[in-house]
Design an enzyme around this catalytic site. Structure first.
Site, PDB file in Angstrom:
ATOM      1  CE  LYS A 108      -4.445   1.060   0.170  1.00 42.63           C
ATOM      2  NZ  LYS A 108      -5.571   0.282  -0.356  1.00 42.63           N
TER       3      LYS A 108
HETATM    4  P1  NAD Z   1     -12.832   8.501  -2.604  1.00 39.53           P
HETATM    5  O1  NAD Z   1     -11.794   9.485  -2.277  1.00 39.53           O
HETATM    6  O2  NAD Z   1     -13.260   8.330  -4.024  1.00 39.53           O
HETATM    7  O3  NAD Z   1     -14.165   8.763  -1.757  1.00 39.53           O
HETATM    8  C1  NAD Z   1     -14.201   8.919  -0.385  1.00 39.53           C
HETATM    9  C2  NAD Z   1     -15.503   9.627  -0.069  1.00 39.53           C
HETATM   10  O4  NAD Z   1     -15.662   9.718   1.343  1.00 39.53           O
HETATM   11  C3  NAD Z   1     -15.549  11.052  -0.617  1.00 39.53           C
HETATM   12  O5  NAD Z   1     -16.796  11.278  -1.230  1.00 39.53           O
HETATM   13  C4  NAD Z   1     -15.367  11.903   0.630  1.00 39.53           C
HETATM   14  O6  NAD Z   1     -15.961  13.179   0.526  1.00 39.53           O
HETATM   15  C5  NAD Z   1     -16.024  11.039   1.677  1.00 39.53           C
HETATM   16  N1  NAD Z   1     -15.567  11.353   3.029  1.00 39.53           N
HETATM   17  C6  NAD Z   1     -14.344  11.742   3.428  1.00 39.53           C
HETATM   18  N2  NAD Z   1     -14.330  11.975   4.747  1.00 39.53           N
HETATM   19  C7  NAD Z   1     -15.571  11.716   5.186  1.00 39.53           C
HETATM   20  C8  NAD Z   1     -16.195  11.765   6.462  1.00 39.53           C
HETATM   21  N3  NAD Z   1     -15.521  12.142   7.534  1.00 39.53           N
HETATM   22  N4  NAD Z   1     -17.492  11.425   6.548  1.00 39.53           N
HETATM   23  C9  NAD Z   1     -18.191  11.042   5.465  1.00 39.53           C
HETATM   24  N5  NAD Z   1     -17.657  10.981   4.237  1.00 39.53           N
HETATM   25  C10 NAD Z   1     -16.373  11.310   4.103  1.00 39.53           C
HETATM   26  O7  NAD Z   1     -12.302   7.115  -1.993  1.00 39.53           O
HETATM   27  P2  NAD Z   1     -12.695   5.643  -2.430  1.00 39.53           P
HETATM   28  O8  NAD Z   1     -11.729   5.203  -3.460  1.00 39.53           O
HETATM   29  O9  NAD Z   1     -14.149   5.565  -2.678  1.00 39.53           O
HETATM   30  O10 NAD Z   1     -12.308   4.847  -1.092  1.00 39.53           O
HETATM   31  C11 NAD Z   1     -13.196   4.759   0.015  1.00 39.53           C
HETATM   32  C12 NAD Z   1     -12.787   3.587   0.878  1.00 39.53           C
HETATM   33  O11 NAD Z   1     -12.788   2.387   0.092  1.00 39.53           O
HETATM   34  C13 NAD Z   1     -11.383   3.667   1.486  1.00 39.53           C
HETATM   35  O12 NAD Z   1     -11.380   3.032   2.732  1.00 39.53           O
HETATM   36  C14 NAD Z   1     -10.548   2.854   0.516  1.00 39.53           C
HETATM   37  O13 NAD Z   1      -9.369   2.346   1.116  1.00 39.53           O
HETATM   38  C15 NAD Z   1     -11.524   1.766   0.163  1.00 39.53           C
HETATM   39  N6  NAD Z   1     -11.232   1.077  -1.097  1.00 39.53           N
HETATM   40  C16 NAD Z   1     -11.190   1.740  -2.282  1.00 39.53           C
HETATM   41  C17 NAD Z   1     -10.940   1.042  -3.461  1.00 39.53           C
HETATM   42  C18 NAD Z   1     -10.950   1.702  -4.812  1.00 39.53           C
HETATM   43  O14 NAD Z   1     -10.890   0.965  -5.814  1.00 39.53           O
HETATM   44  N7  NAD Z   1     -11.046   3.002  -4.934  1.00 39.53           N
HETATM   45  C19 NAD Z   1     -10.703  -0.342  -3.411  1.00 39.53           C
HETATM   46  C20 NAD Z   1     -10.764  -0.999  -2.173  1.00 39.53           C
HETATM   47  C21 NAD Z   1     -11.038  -0.277  -1.038  1.00 39.53           C
END
Ligand code: NAD
Length: 477
Positions: A108
């Site tokens: 990561k």
């Molecule tokens: P992203 O940056 O696209 O979205 C995150 C969202 O959460 C945003 O809309 C943001 O405004 C919101 N957010 C931030 N702080 C917040 C809070 N305090 N309260 C409520 N909402 C809040 O990120 P993502 O890629 O969607 O990732 C989200 C989660 O999924 C993370 O834990 C990441 O590790 C996990 N994840 C992502 C992927 C991927 O392919 N992108 C894959 C596996 C896991």
């Protein structure tokens, strides 16, 4: 068992869950320790000239386990990224890949930055410099270490990273495979952007195929009409909410974002809300629901399915007693702390664990990496051949019907649906669906097959750790 008094950190939570799982396994203490620890973390501090001065940034790349290579794991851009968090996320990647049988080790990365503070051209300079620092140490490399998007990064950043790697490795014919989650025109694959959210949907569909599992959560029926609350309408949360509401008939009754939450028992139109967030920067002012300033509180609202899809540790010792949802689907990494996990289990809640639920991203990343190494789009060779074969069958059936004087024939809608050969998107979805179903069944076998295993999370860890251990053993460890 009593819940711990002090809230464990994200890293401690992963270790606690790992330790709970290995108690059910027969591993030597040495092998157990080898699998638990993070192999290495590289910290880089680099300067970029921006707005007339040199700004210093701190970034990390952790490699948790190299039992298989390349190691795989996203790069996160967030203001509070730190080493412990990146190491916890790298460990989850090891177990996630093992669970869904993706042949990678776990890794990561993180960069301590708030992307909203910088212009696009500034972000490009910063991302390229970070990529340069990692690539020159083989911490970005198609055969050793392959990043992907995570919180705060997406296709745009991946396109900059692959271009930077190419500039540094001009004769590497496999350069495109150095990172996944790229745009289609830069070596990406159809279906990667939405893959994690799609995987969340497939994981829920699989859960709802098993009446016993639904019963464990006090649920029945189908996904149709189920009331869902989602935290975070970013890449993962948006796609999960969109597919569940548009394709499975779920009612999204709450969406929690940075600036508060929107609730509406009749259902929130996700596309409309996403457009509103894009235009205004938050959920406040959205006309089709009630705004709640203390968004965090909405995690505790009544619903059937709670999907935290934003940050880690949002369900913790402070609110676990008040969570009403019978089914918690961990779309984010580490949204439930180890302390909360214990409380929720004692209260009979079912938790679908992160290492399973959000594995759709790395699964389709694997397909993208394979595509890059084979230098050909999936389906390109066989699609038209498949169509020709299917047309042969349909034409023959039509001939027989005609010759036998049948008054009805095959409908045009069926004909075009049946004849159509699978393109890349269909193949990616099919591979992802198969992966999510198979992984669920392997967890489920342990969950129901062993009387001493109470929950899906520990079942998932047992399956994953068993596979990693087998891989180390075959190497003679
Ligand atoms: P992203 O940056 O696209 O979205 C995150 C969202 O959460 C945003 O809309 C943001 O405004 C919101 N957010 C931030 N702080 C917040 C809070 N305090 N309260 C409520 N909402 C809040 O990120 P993502 O890629 O969607 O990732 C989200 C989660 O999924 C993370 O834990 C990441 O590790 C996990 N994840 C992502 C992927 C991927 O392919 N992108 C894959 C596996 C896991």
């Amino acid at each position: 068992m009593n819940a711990p008094l002090r809230e464990p950190t994200f890293r401690e939570s992963v270790d606690i869950m790992f330790n709970r799982a290995v108690k059910f396994m027969d591993l030597s203490p040495g092998l157990e320790e080898k699998i638990r620890v993070c192999n290495s973390t590289y910290t880089v501090r680099f300067g970029v000239r921006l707005r007339g001065e040199i700004k210093t940034f701190t970034g990390y790349r952790s490699v948790h386990s190299e039992h298989m290579e390349p190691v795989k794991g996203g790069i996160r851009f967030a203001a509070n990224v730190h080493q412990d968090e990146v190491e916890a996320l790298a460990a989850l990647m090891t177990f996630k890949c093992a669970l869904v049988e993706v042949p990678f080790g776990g890794s990561k990365g993180g960069l301590r930055i708030d992307p909203r503070e910088w212009e696009e051209h500034e972000m490009e300079l910063i991302t390229r410099r970070f990529a340069y620092e990692l690539a020159k140490r083989d911490l970005i490399n198609p055969s050793q270490n392959v990043p992907a998007p995570d919180m705060g990064t997406g296709e745009r950043e991946m396109a900059w990273i692959v271009d930077q790697y190419r500039r540094m490795n001009t004769t590497d014919i496999n350069a495109a495979a150095c990172v996944t989650g790229k745009p289609l025109n830069a070596g990406g694959i159809a279906g990667r952007v939405e893959a994690t959210g799609r995987g969340v949907q497939y994981s829920l569909r699989e859960f709802f195929r098993h009446p016993d599992d639904m019963k464990a959560a006090g649920l029945d029926g189908t996904l149709e009409g189920k009331r869902v609350i989602v935290q975070g309408l970013g890449n993962v949360g948006y796609h999960a909410a969109k597919f569940l509401s548009e394709e499975d008939g779920c009612r999204i009754v709450g969406v929690i974002e940075r600036d508060g939450a929107i609730i509406n028992d009749k259902g929130i139109p996700i596309e409309f809300l996403k457009t509103h967030i894009g235009a205004t920067g938050g959920v406040k002012g959205f006309p089709r629901g009630t705004y709640v300033e203390d968004g965090h509180k909405v995690l505790e609202e009544d619903c059937d399915i709670l999907i935290p899809a934003a940050l880690e540790s949002v369900i913790n010792l402070g609110n676990a007693e008040r969570i009403k949802a019978p089914l918690i689907v961990e779309a984010a990494n580490g949204p439930v702390t180890a302390g909360a996990d214990e409380i929720l289990r004692a209260r009979g809640k079912v938790i679908m664990p992160d290492l399973y639920v959000n594995a759709g991203g790395v699964t389709v990343s694997y397909f993208e990496w394979v595509k890059n190494l084979s230098h050909i789009r999936f389906g390109r060779m066989q699609r038209r051949q498949e169509e020709a074969q299917n047309a042969l069958i349909v034409n023959e059936i039509e001939r027989i019907l005609r010759d036998s004087g049948a008054t009805m024939g095959i409908s045009d809608a069926f004909k075009s649906e049946y004849v159509r050969g699978a393109g890349e998107l269909e193949l990616v979805r099919s591979g992802l669906d198969d992966t999510m179903r198979t992984a669920y069944q392997s967890m489920r076998e342990v969950w129901h097959g062993r009387k001493d295993v109470e929950d899906l999370r520990i079942a998932a860890y047992i399956v994953s750790i068993g596979r990693v251990a087998a891989s180390y053993r075959s190497k003679g460890l």
